[in-house]
Design a protein around this motif. Sequence first.
Motif: not given
Length: 167
Positions: A38-42, A47-48, A52-55
């Motif tokens: 669950a921590v890795l998925l969050a 990160f995604a 997206k915001a950086a792009k």
Amino acid sequence: MMKTTDTSPPRSARLADWLWAVAQELRQRTPPVERDDAVLLAMRQQFAVRQKAAKAGRWRWALAGPALCASVLVACVWLLGSAPPGESGATVMGNPGSGFIVLVSADRWAAFEKAGTGNAWLVPAEVPRERLALLGLPYDPADAAAPVRAELLVHASGDVLAMRVIP
């Protein structure tokens, strides 16, 4: 072995022994695998979202460069298109070889020509050399304090209409 829930260790126990016992107990405890997943998925989702915001931010800055270049180009074309003082094409009494530099607007000059030249005087004067740069004429900054001989065309109202530099 000492219990970790006990808040007051016996006085005979040393601090190092107590810390060692707590560290051993923590090593034996492991979180469940579901919690790790669950921590890795969050973290991946967060990160995604950041990517997206950086792009989106990069796209905005990618447009800023061409927009800045276009505005500078428009400003340069406008500045080159506007005639500096004295190059408006107007001359005294229609004589293009007179060497006068017109100092007033085209409307004011047209009104002067329409009224005739009888209401103006030619006055000799000395002008600071630094004023030549304002008229679009070349000058040497080393001689900025030296005066330049000139003739001024002065209207009866006191307005200076044109100037001619005398060599």
